[in-house]
Write an enzyme that holds these catalytic residues in place. Structure first.
Site, mmCIF file in Angstrom:
data_model
loop_
_atom_site.group_PDB
_atom_site.id
_atom_site.type_symbol
_atom_site.label_atom_id
_atom_site.label_comp_id
_atom_site.label_asym_id
_atom_site.label_seq_id
_atom_site.Cartn_x
_atom_site.Cartn_y
_atom_site.Cartn_z
ATOM 1 N N ASP A 11 -10.984 110.899 25.625
ATOM 2 C CA ASP A 11 -11.972 110.364 26.568
ATOM 3 C C ASP A 11 -13.249 111.163 26.351
ATOM 4 O OD1 ASP A 11 -13.232 108.987 28.598
ATOM 5 O OD2 ASP A 11 -12.238 110.044 30.230
ATOM 6 N N SER A 12 -14.315 110.743 27.000
ATOM 7 C CA SER A 12 -15.601 111.426 26.812
ATOM 8 C C SER A 12 -15.660 112.772 27.511
ATOM 9 C CB SER A 12 -16.753 110.543 27.320
ATOM 10 O OG SER A 12 -16.652 110.360 28.722
ATOM 11 N N CYS A 75 -10.271 105.755 28.109
ATOM 12 C CA CYS A 75 -11.658 105.546 28.545
ATOM 13 C C CYS A 75 -11.928 104.051 28.535
ATOM 14 C CB CYS A 75 -12.609 106.271 27.590
ATOM 15 S SG CYS A 75 -14.357 105.927 27.869
ATOM 16 N N GLU A 153 -18.032 115.602 36.257
ATOM 17 C CA GLU A 153 -17.728 116.555 35.188
ATOM 18 C C GLU A 153 -18.014 118.004 35.590
ATOM 19 O OE1 GLU A 153 -16.878 116.789 31.677
ATOM 20 O OE2 GLU A 153 -15.788 114.936 32.025
ATOM 21 N N CYS A 185 -13.171 103.553 35.631
ATOM 22 C CA CYS A 185 -13.444 104.726 34.787
ATOM 23 C C CYS A 185 -12.404 105.778 35.151
ATOM 24 C CB CYS A 185 -14.856 105.247 35.036
ATOM 25 S SG CYS A 185 -15.217 106.835 34.232
ATOM 26 N N HIS A 187 -12.577 108.893 35.127
ATOM 27 C CA HIS A 187 -13.135 110.011 35.900
ATOM 28 C C HIS A 187 -13.051 109.768 37.403
ATOM 29 C CE1 HIS A 187 -14.990 111.294 32.102
ATOM 30 N NE2 HIS A 187 -15.242 112.447 32.692
#
Length: 270
Positions: A11-12, A75, A153, A185, A187
């Site tokens: 994932d990012s 993701c 993040e 998402c 996140h």
């Protein structure tokens, strides 16, 4: 291909660790390697060609260097733009993500469903096609959330600024009496308590980690890659392309307790 080879996940940033946890819970003896592409987070703000480039580069690393027997693209944005390209290029099972719209329809009582997404996912043809398949069954409200991944993040989930940002993105859902929210998402699972606080305890929140883990298990069985015999729990290794180790450690302390975690920061990699 040997069953003892690891499963690659990326994932990012650390968002996909929620998916990693679901995979670890369902397949505890499998070895996992997670790449957090923190140097390029969030993917939702990148051009499509850059997302495809990063996805191919990381998958090549996981397949060629780490001998991964399967890949999970943890993701939604990377899945939307690169999953077809990855499946053409790599001859192993590749599992992607998509917003859990169908499960949300089963839960919603008033057929008003909100989708929280990154800017990239909200504009993708994949999401548009997914919602079109269910037109007439519900009213969908797609909310792009620029800046939210970066805020998450930081790894500080009781931050006032983060609360205000989430509150802003939920305004349209409240106004339209949405009773079910799809987390588009990985996140966003980390702000589930904030969403519940803002929307109220009756809100239904749908995420896809467990469904992806089940799909992975199915593919491993189909391709005769599932590990059945082990004297110990599988390991989970995390590789970062940016130096956010402190943030990721904080998330692991809260959400991945009990996992056998190995860290490596590779700032120059990729």
């Amino acid at each position: 291909m040997h069953k003892k080879l690891p499963i690659g996940i990326f994932d990012s940033g650390f968002g996909g660790l929620s998916v990693t946890k679901s995979i670890h819970n369902l397949l505890p003896i499998e070895n996992l390697i997670y790449v957090a592409d923190s140097a390029f987070t969030p993917y939702g703000d990148l051009p499509e060609n850059e997302i495809v480039k990063r996805s191919i580069l990381i998958t090549e690393f996981l397949v060629r260097k780490k001998n991964s027997k399967a890949i999970v693209v943890a993701c939604n944005t990377a899945t939307a733009f690169s999953i077809n390209e990855l499946r053409k290029k790599f001859n192993i099972p590749i599992i992607g993500m998509e917003p859990a719209v169908k499960p949300a329809l089963k839960v919603s009582l008033n057929n008003r469903v909100g989708v929280l997404a990154t800017s990239g996912t909200s504009k993708s043809t994949k999401l548009s096609a997914l919602l079109e398949n269910h037109l007439g069954k519900a009213r969908f409200y797609v909310q792009p959330c620029p800046g939210l991944v970066n805020a998450i993040e930081k790894g500080i989930f009781d931050d006032v600024k983060l609360f205000k940002l989430v509150e802003k993105y939920l305004e349209n859902f409240k106004k339209n009496d949405v009773d079910t929210i799809v987390l588009g998402c990985t996140h966003f699972i980390y702000i589930k308590p904030l969403i519940q606080k803002i929307m109220g305890s009756s809100i239904s929140i749908i995420e896809t980690g467990e469904a992806v883990a089940r799909q992975l298990q199915s593919k491993l069985v189909e391709f005769n890659l599932k590990e059945y015999i082990s004297i110990s729990t599988g390991s989970t290794k995390i590789i970062l392309t940016g130096d956010r180790k402190k943030n990721v450690t904080h998330v692991i302390d809260q959400f991945l307790l009990g996992s056998n975690i190995e860290f490596r920061v590779e700032q120059s990699w990729g």
